[in-house]
Scaffold this active site. Structure first.
Site, mmCIF file in Angstrom:
data_model
loop_
_atom_site.group_PDB
_atom_site.id
_atom_site.type_symbol
_atom_site.label_atom_id
_atom_site.label_comp_id
_atom_site.label_asym_id
_atom_site.label_seq_id
_atom_site.Cartn_x
_atom_site.Cartn_y
_atom_site.Cartn_z
ATOM 1 N N GLU A 71 -5.514 -4.188 -0.794
ATOM 2 C CA GLU A 71 -5.801 -5.354 0.046
ATOM 3 C C GLU A 71 -6.911 -6.241 -0.530
ATOM 4 O O GLU A 71 -7.105 -7.363 -0.085
ATOM 5 C CB GLU A 71 -6.259 -4.898 1.444
ATOM 6 C CG GLU A 71 -5.194 -4.249 2.300
ATOM 7 C CD GLU A 71 -5.053 -2.746 2.066
ATOM 8 O OE1 GLU A 71 -5.414 -2.255 0.972
ATOM 9 O OE2 GLU A 71 -4.568 -2.060 2.983
ATOM 10 N N THR B 178 0.873 -1.177 0.000
ATOM 11 C CA THR B 178 0.000 0.000 0.000
ATOM 12 C C THR B 178 0.910 1.227 0.000
ATOM 13 O O THR B 178 2.103 1.109 0.318
ATOM 14 C CB THR B 178 -0.876 0.049 1.268
ATOM 15 O OG1 THR B 178 0.006 0.158 2.390
ATOM 16 C CG2 THR B 178 -1.710 -1.208 1.407
ATOM 17 N N LYS C 273 -15.839 15.725 12.453
ATOM 18 C CA LYS C 273 -16.966 15.696 13.373
ATOM 19 C C LYS C 273 -17.191 17.119 13.881
ATOM 20 O O LYS C 273 -16.357 17.653 14.598
ATOM 21 C CB LYS C 273 -16.674 14.740 14.528
ATOM 22 C CG LYS C 273 -17.929 14.251 15.202
ATOM 23 C CD LYS C 273 -17.635 13.068 16.098
ATOM 24 C CE LYS C 273 -18.917 12.344 16.462
ATOM 25 N NZ LYS C 273 -18.691 11.215 17.346
ATOM 26 N N TRP D 274 -21.283 14.076 11.989
ATOM 27 C CA TRP D 274 -20.328 13.853 10.899
ATOM 28 C C TRP D 274 -20.650 14.726 9.691
ATOM 29 O O TRP D 274 -21.799 14.860 9.294
ATOM 30 C CB TRP D 274 -20.396 12.399 10.416
ATOM 31 C CG TRP D 274 -20.142 11.383 11.481
ATOM 32 C CD1 TRP D 274 -21.041 10.508 12.005
ATOM 33 C CD2 TRP D 274 -18.906 11.136 12.150
ATOM 34 N NE1 TRP D 274 -20.436 9.720 12.968
ATOM 35 C CE2 TRP D 274 -19.129 10.091 13.078
ATOM 36 C CE3 TRP D 274 -17.621 11.693 12.064
ATOM 37 C CZ2 TRP D 274 -18.127 9.591 13.909
ATOM 38 C CZ3 TRP D 274 -16.630 11.205 12.890
ATOM 39 C CH2 TRP D 274 -16.881 10.173 13.795
#
Ligand code: ADP
Length: 537
Positions: free
Chosen positions: A327, A182, A431, A436
């Site tokens: 992944e 990654t 937040k 959110w």
């Protein structure tokens, strides 16, 4: 258990290789050279794959040994994609755009014995050569100067000395075939090791009609690099379906890409949104011909609605969004509208992140509590399946796995029919006053403004609300669009309390090594006072 009567043949890349070479011997592999292209048939490429395997064997490469590739998308890279796994060794695709420390880290961590490097990339690799502890040989593709790497072998010399007809070994389908790290947005990059079996099944998944629906009539143009999550599975899917494979080599700017598209007439292409955005802007002032494209696949980060709409309206090309990770091999979801959807509603489905694919199981979690697929409950997406990694190579990372599931770090909702809507990566969430704000939605809405080229939203500390969004925007050259105008534009498109008060007009959003918005860099710039911020109310 009653045994079946089925033969038990291993699912290997060698099977894909043998099939494509025989049945689609005349299909083509095309590499762009800037002005024109060089071409080879699958049969010719297959001969060279066998010679490469013979050469690597002669050099002492053994089963399980890792070979790094430091290459563009070109014919030789595709040859390595087959020769190395099929001989029982492990292909390790190296990201050309990593920082030097990360590049040497992943080469050493994977213990690459050889590296195949394109001559144009020798200077980049030379920067880390003194730090490499395991590499014994560099194999250079092309005749360019390679003195910076010391004694090197030349790819074409090696192939020249060999014969075709390599005796491919019988392989265990569970053995390692390839690895990819990654890009390490936090901490060191992590290695994912794909098996023959996972690649084989993933390739079938990619070819299926509910994913890309490839067949021999296709001409596939992977702009996504072959070091970015296996070029999204396209190399093996091509070979399996007999589609021609058109590779852009190092010519990745909008102008040469548009020339390559006009000349070679791909039916299908894949790249991250930033590439399609560049191409769209180029096409505003230049003649282009996209008439051959039946679809474009776009993912890696959320695809803005405005990008899809403009491609469709101006060029009659359909962008389909997909979701995945290194992944997950990477294909995990794709956003086709459901059957029976009226044309005017299609876009509502296509702006979703994607519908989970067969082969990938998904659950939505709030800590240890599983949430319903109701399109409303927001949680972290966890996945498992035959082409999903169950661990990282030589790196425990227990925080990424949960009862045998991979924690994706992606936060969002899933509806009854399995359509995912990602609202954020967990490290990017904002937040504000306990609620959110979706940076993905906010960015895509801002990018819908006709004067805006790019927009990235990060959270900044706020005395009253704990955290508020800061919008970093790139506007068209010569445009005088103000923060107030952008706020006005948002006023009937997102909740009022989402609308940022803080704006920063920048020249370009910094990008990661795979071309995504690099919010980590933006956050650091803000912390160091390097962003000029205007406040608007
Ligand atoms: P990196 O982690 O370096 O960015 P990956 O390509 O493996 O490299 O990143 C996978 C991540 O990219 C996913 O976890 C998700 O956050 C993001 N991503 C991929 N496709 C989409 C998409 N269609 N919409 C939103 N985010 C996406």
């Amino acid at each position: 258990m009653m045994p079946s009567t089925m033969q038990d043949r291993p699912l290997t890349i060698t099977e894909i290789f043998k099939y494509g070479r025989k049945v689609y011997a005349d299909s083509q592999v095309v590499t762009f050279m800037g002005d024109d292209s060089r071409r080879a048939t699958f049969a010719e490429v297959a001969d060279r794959v066998e010679k490469l395997a013979a050469a690597l064997t002669r050099l002492g490469l053994q089963a399980d040994d890792r070979v790094g590739t430091f290459c563009w998308n070109n014919q030789e890279h595709l040859e390595a994609y087959f020769a190395i796994p099929c001989m029982g060794a492990v292909l390790h695709t190296l990201n050309l755009r990593l920082f030097p420390e990360q590049l040497s880290y992943i080469i050493n961590h994977a213990a690459d014995r050889f590296i195949i490097v394109d001559d144009s990339l020798v200077p980049l690799l030379a920067r880390v050569v003194k730090d490499l502890t395991t590499v014994e040989k560099f194999i250079v593709v092309g005749n360019g100067d390679a003195t910076a790497l010391g004694d090197v072998l030349r790819y074409e010399d090696l192939l020249e000395a060999e014969q075709t007809g390599f005796p491919w070994p019988e392989l265990d389908e569970r053995q390692a075939a390839a690895m990819c790290y990654t890009s390490g947005t936090t901490g060191n990059p992590k290695g994912v090791v794909y098996s023959h079996r996972s690649n084989y099944l993933h390739s079938f998944g990619a070819c299926s009609a509910s994913t890309f629906g490839f067949n021999e009539n296709d001409k596939i143009l992977p702009i996504v690099p072959m070091f970015h999550a296996n070029a999204w599975g396209l190399p093996y899917a091509t070979w399996m379906s007999g589609a021609d494979f058109l590779m852009p080599n190092r010519f990745l700017q909008a102008e040469p890409l548009c020339k390559f598209i006009a000349d070679e007439r791909p039916t299908f292409s894949g790249a991250v949104p930033t590439i399609w955005n560049d191409i769209l802007r180029y096409a505003e002032d230049n003649p282009v011909d996209f008439s051959s494209l039946r679809m474009i696949i776009c993912g890696g980060s959320a695809v803005p609605r405005s990008l899809m709409e403009k491609f469709e309206q101006r060029h009659n090309v359909r962008i389909i969004q997909a979701w995945g990770m290194t992944e997950t091999s990477p294909l995990a979801a794709i956003a086709y509208p459901p059957t029976g959807c009226p044309p005017e509603e299609e876009m509502e489905w296509r702006v979703k992140t994607g519908r989970i694919k067969m082969g990938v199981e998904l659950r939505l979690m709030d800590g240890d509590r599983e949430l319903p697929w109701d399109g409303e409950s927001v949680g972290e997406i966890e996945v498992r399946g035959v082409w999903i990694t169950g661990a990282y190579y030589g790196d425990d990372a227990p925080e990424k796995f949960h009862e045998g599931w991979l924690k994706t770090g992606d936060v969002g909702t899933v509806n009854r029919q399995g359509y995912i809507q990602i609202t954020d990566r967990s490290k990017d969430v904002i937040k504000s006053g306990g609620e959110w704000i979706s940076t993905v939605e906010l960015e895509n809405t801002i990018m819908g403004h006709p004067e805006v080229i790019e927009a990235a939203v990060i959270g900044v500390p706020d005395d009253k609300w704990d955290e508020r969004p800061l919008a970093c925007v790139v506007i068209k050259q010569g445009s005088h669009t103000s923060a107030e105008q952008l706020r006005d534009y948002l006023s009937d498109k997102v909740a009022k309390w989402w609308i940022p008060e803080r704006w920063s007009f920048i020249n370009e959003v910094p990008k990661t090594s795979v071309g995504k918005f690099d919010k980590k860099v933006l956050r650091a710039r803000r912390e160091h006072g390097e962003l000029e911020i205007v406040e608007a109310k």
